[in-house]
Structure formats: C-alpha cells, structure tokens
Design a protein around this motif. Structure first.
Motif, PDB file in Angstrom:
ATOM      1  N   PHE A  24     -30.220  -9.585 -31.093  1.00 43.32           N
ATOM      2  CA  PHE A  24     -31.050  -8.384 -30.289  1.00 43.32           C
ATOM      3  C   PHE A  24     -30.265  -7.616 -29.701  1.00 43.32           C
ATOM      4  N   THR A  25     -30.841  -6.360 -29.760  1.00 42.08           N
ATOM      5  CA  THR A  25     -29.580  -5.115 -29.297  1.00 42.08           C
ATOM      6  C   THR A  25     -29.607  -5.160 -27.692  1.00 42.08           C
ATOM      7  N   ASP A  26     -30.977  -5.352 -27.105  1.00 42.23           N
ATOM      8  CA  ASP A  26     -30.860  -5.544 -25.633  1.00 42.23           C
ATOM      9  C   ASP A  26     -29.806  -6.704 -24.952  1.00 42.23           C
ATOM     10  N   ASP A  27     -30.029  -7.778 -25.922  1.00 41.05           N
ATOM     11  CA  ASP A  27     -29.145  -8.957 -25.361  1.00 41.05           C
ATOM     12  C   ASP A  27     -27.682  -8.805 -25.472  1.00 41.05           C
ATOM     13  N   LEU A  28     -27.170  -8.022 -26.590  1.00 37.50           N
ATOM     14  CA  LEU A  28     -25.967  -7.721 -26.852  1.00 37.50           C
ATOM     15  C   LEU A  28     -25.546  -6.669 -25.899  1.00 37.50           C
ATOM     16  N   GLU A  29     -26.381  -5.739 -25.538  1.00 41.28           N
ATOM     17  CA  GLU A  29     -25.811  -4.786 -24.630  1.00 41.28           C
ATOM     18  C   GLU A  29     -25.782  -5.338 -23.164  1.00 41.28           C
ATOM     19  N   GLU A  30     -26.498  -6.269 -22.864  1.00 43.43           N
ATOM     20  CA  GLU A  30     -26.135  -7.027 -21.678  1.00 43.43           C
ATOM     21  C   GLU A  30     -24.892  -7.917 -21.663  1.00 43.43           C
ATOM     22  N   LEU A  43     -26.268   0.857 -27.219  1.00 42.31           N
ATOM     23  CA  LEU A  43     -25.718   0.680 -28.508  1.00 42.31           C
ATOM     24  C   LEU A  43     -26.574   1.663 -29.240  1.00 42.31           C
ATOM     25  N   ASN A  44     -25.963   2.581 -30.060  1.00 38.92           N
ATOM     26  CA  ASN A  44     -26.681   3.193 -31.476  1.00 38.92           C
ATOM     27  C   ASN A  44     -25.955   3.255 -32.514  1.00 38.92           C
ATOM     28  N   ASP A  45     -26.411   3.817 -33.460  1.00 40.48           N
ATOM     29  CA  ASP A  45     -25.239   4.044 -34.799  1.00 40.48           C
ATOM     30  C   ASP A  45     -24.387   4.827 -34.543  1.00 40.48           C
ATOM     31  N   LYS A  46     -24.357   5.925 -33.696  1.00 35.67           N
ATOM     32  CA  LYS A  46     -23.456   6.790 -33.598  1.00 35.67           C
ATOM     33  C   LYS A  46     -22.442   6.791 -32.162  1.00 35.67           C
ATOM     34  N   VAL A  53     -17.481  -3.820 -28.846  1.00 32.22           N
ATOM     35  CA  VAL A  53     -18.189  -4.895 -29.917  1.00 32.22           C
ATOM     36  C   VAL A  53     -17.129  -5.730 -30.957  1.00 32.22           C
ATOM     37  N   GLU A  54     -16.242  -5.253 -31.387  1.00 32.16           N
ATOM     38  CA  GLU A  54     -15.273  -5.913 -32.094  1.00 32.16           C
ATOM     39  C   GLU A  54     -14.472  -7.047 -30.972  1.00 32.16           C
ATOM     40  N   PHE A  73      -9.957 -11.782 -38.973  1.00 35.67           N
ATOM     41  CA  PHE A  73     -10.874 -11.082 -39.819  1.00 35.67           C
ATOM     42  C   PHE A  73     -10.854  -9.738 -39.640  1.00 35.67           C
ATOM     43  N   ARG A  74     -11.383  -8.966 -40.591  1.00 33.68           N
ATOM     44  CA  ARG A  74     -11.651  -7.665 -40.592  1.00 33.68           C
ATOM     45  C   ARG A  74     -12.953  -7.220 -39.729  1.00 33.68           C
ATOM     46  N   TYR A  75     -13.068  -6.547 -38.848  1.00 38.99           N
ATOM     47  CA  TYR A  75     -14.367  -5.781 -38.341  1.00 38.99           C
ATOM     48  C   TYR A  75     -14.559  -4.813 -39.115  1.00 38.99           C
ATOM     49  N   LEU A  76     -15.973  -4.751 -39.664  1.00 36.18           N
ATOM     50  CA  LEU A  76     -16.148  -3.591 -40.468  1.00 36.18           C
ATOM     51  C   LEU A  76     -17.315  -2.412 -39.856  1.00 36.18           C
ATOM     52  N   GLY A  77     -17.842  -3.037 -38.923  1.00 34.29           N
ATOM     53  CA  GLY A  77     -18.728  -2.005 -37.988  1.00 34.29           C
ATOM     54  C   GLY A  77     -20.078  -2.852 -37.682  1.00 34.29           C
ATOM     55  N   LYS A  78     -20.768  -1.830 -37.071  1.00 39.64           N
ATOM     56  CA  LYS A  78     -22.558  -2.341 -36.773  1.00 39.64           C
ATOM     57  C   LYS A  78     -23.315  -1.307 -37.145  1.00 39.64           C
ATOM     58  N   GLU A  79     -24.463  -1.685 -37.268  1.00 39.65           N
ATOM     59  CA  GLU A  79     -25.649  -0.834 -37.580  1.00 39.65           C
ATOM     60  C   GLU A  79     -26.897  -1.208 -36.700  1.00 39.65           C
ATOM     61  N   GLN A  80     -27.774  -0.228 -36.195  1.00 34.85           N
ATOM     62  CA  GLN A  80     -28.954  -0.458 -35.602  1.00 34.85           C
ATOM     63  C   GLN A  80     -30.135  -0.760 -36.730  1.00 34.85           C
ATOM     64  N   GLU A  81     -31.022  -1.746 -36.277  1.00 33.40           N
ATOM     65  CA  GLU A  81     -32.083  -1.939 -37.062  1.00 33.40           C
ATOM     66  C   GLU A  81     -33.398  -2.269 -35.936  1.00 33.40           C
ATOM     67  N   MET A  82     -34.183  -1.479 -35.847  1.00 30.20           N
ATOM     68  CA  MET A  82     -35.493  -1.542 -34.859  1.00 30.20           C
ATOM     69  C   MET A  82     -34.706  -2.285 -33.332  1.00 30.20           C
ATOM     70  N   ASP A  83     -35.061  -3.255 -33.172  1.00 31.89           N
ATOM     71  CA  ASP A  83     -34.509  -3.983 -31.917  1.00 31.89           C
ATOM     72  C   ASP A  83     -33.416  -4.881 -31.957  1.00 31.89           C
ATOM     73  N   ALA A  84     -32.805  -4.782 -33.384  1.00 31.05           N
ATOM     74  CA  ALA A  84     -31.509  -5.577 -33.699  1.00 31.05           C
ATOM     75  C   ALA A  84     -30.260  -4.900 -33.954  1.00 31.05           C
ATOM     76  N   THR A  85     -29.137  -5.735 -33.713  1.00 25.49           N
ATOM     77  CA  THR A  85     -27.855  -4.982 -33.982  1.00 25.49           C
ATOM     78  C   THR A  85     -27.428  -5.775 -35.094  1.00 25.49           C
ATOM     79  N   TRP A  86     -26.840  -5.147 -36.410  1.00 31.81           N
ATOM     80  CA  TRP A  86     -26.299  -5.930 -37.329  1.00 31.81           C
ATOM     81  C   TRP A  86     -24.668  -5.698 -37.242  1.00 31.81           C
TER      82      TRP A  86
END
Length: 143
Positions: A24-30, A43-46, A53-54, A73-86
């Motif tokens: 969940f994005t808000d938890d990750l932001e905290e 967090l947002n896509d841009k 994050v890495e 491991f290789r960190y490839l990135g992240k993306e937002q989806e509604m209230d979650a971050t992948w």
C-alpha cells in the motif's frame, strides 16, 4: 491489518526470479519517510524516489542460497496502481532453490500486525510463504 503480497516467478530460460512486490502506497511512503530522516516522501510514477525505494527493498527483501550467500538482484523500478505501489526486481538464480532462505520484512519495522505473503512459483511447483514481524526469514522447502 497491514499486508503486502509478493509474486516470485522463476524464469527457467533466463535462470532468474522475476519478483513483483505490492504494498500500500501510504504505508510505503511512511516507511520511506522514516528512512529519509523524516523528510516526507510522496510516491507517483514520475517521482525521483527510485534510489530511496531501491535502498529500502534491498534492506528488507532478499534471497539467500543454500550455501548462505545473499543473491544480488536488479531493481527494475516501481509503478503506482490506485492505492498500491508495485516494485519490480529480478534475482539471478542458477542453483537449486531447496534450502534457500527468503527474507521479506517490508513494513515490519512500522506495524506489529504486518503480514507479508510471498507466492513462489519454481518450475512446476508453487507455494505461499507467510512472513510476520517475528518471522522475517523462511527456509524454502518443497516437500
């Protein structure tokens, strides 16, 4: 209740685990705000927060082989989806998985009730591994 879900899919041709972590994005932001000396992180896509994050993922997620060597491991990135971050990573893995140790401690420093589910697909086998604050590392076995 606080929960994250991780998908680990073994790509036999590439000999890598393709990993997607959903939080969940808000938890990750905290969590990232705490890691960032309490400077607010949004967090947002841009955004420019990939290094933060890495660093957080490297601290809280990992695969250790049966010889007790932590796999890079290789960190490839992240993306937002509604209230979650992948969050996406790729773990090269050419040795047998049996007896490896998986670490998944995302957000356990924040929430006592944090549960991290990891769905592992390896060749024709699948299993779900459950992580809590009191058990952030699990040995992978297939029996």
């Amino acid at each position: 209740m606080h929960t994250s879900v991780t998908q680990m899919q073994f790509n036999a041709a590439e000999k890598t685990f393709e990993v997607s972590l959903r939080v969940f994005t808000d938890d990750l932001e905290e969590a990232l705000t705490r890691e960032n000396n309490n400077q607010p992180v949004r967090l947002n896509d841009k955004d420019a927060n990939n290094p933060l994050v890495e660093r957080y993922i490297r601290k809280h997620f990992g695969l250790i082989n049966a010889s007790r060597q932590r796999k890079p491991f290789r960190y490839l990135g992240k993306e937002q989806e509604m209230d979650a971050t992948w969050i996406y990573v790729e773990v090269p893995y050419s040795e047998p998985v049996e007896g490896s140790i998986l670490q998944q401690s995302l957000l356990t420093e924040l929430f006592d009730d944090q549960i991290n589910l990891v769905n592992v697909s390896y060749l024709s086998q699948k299993k779900t591994v459950l992580f809590r604050k009191s058990s952030t590392q699990q040995v992978l076995t297939w029996q």
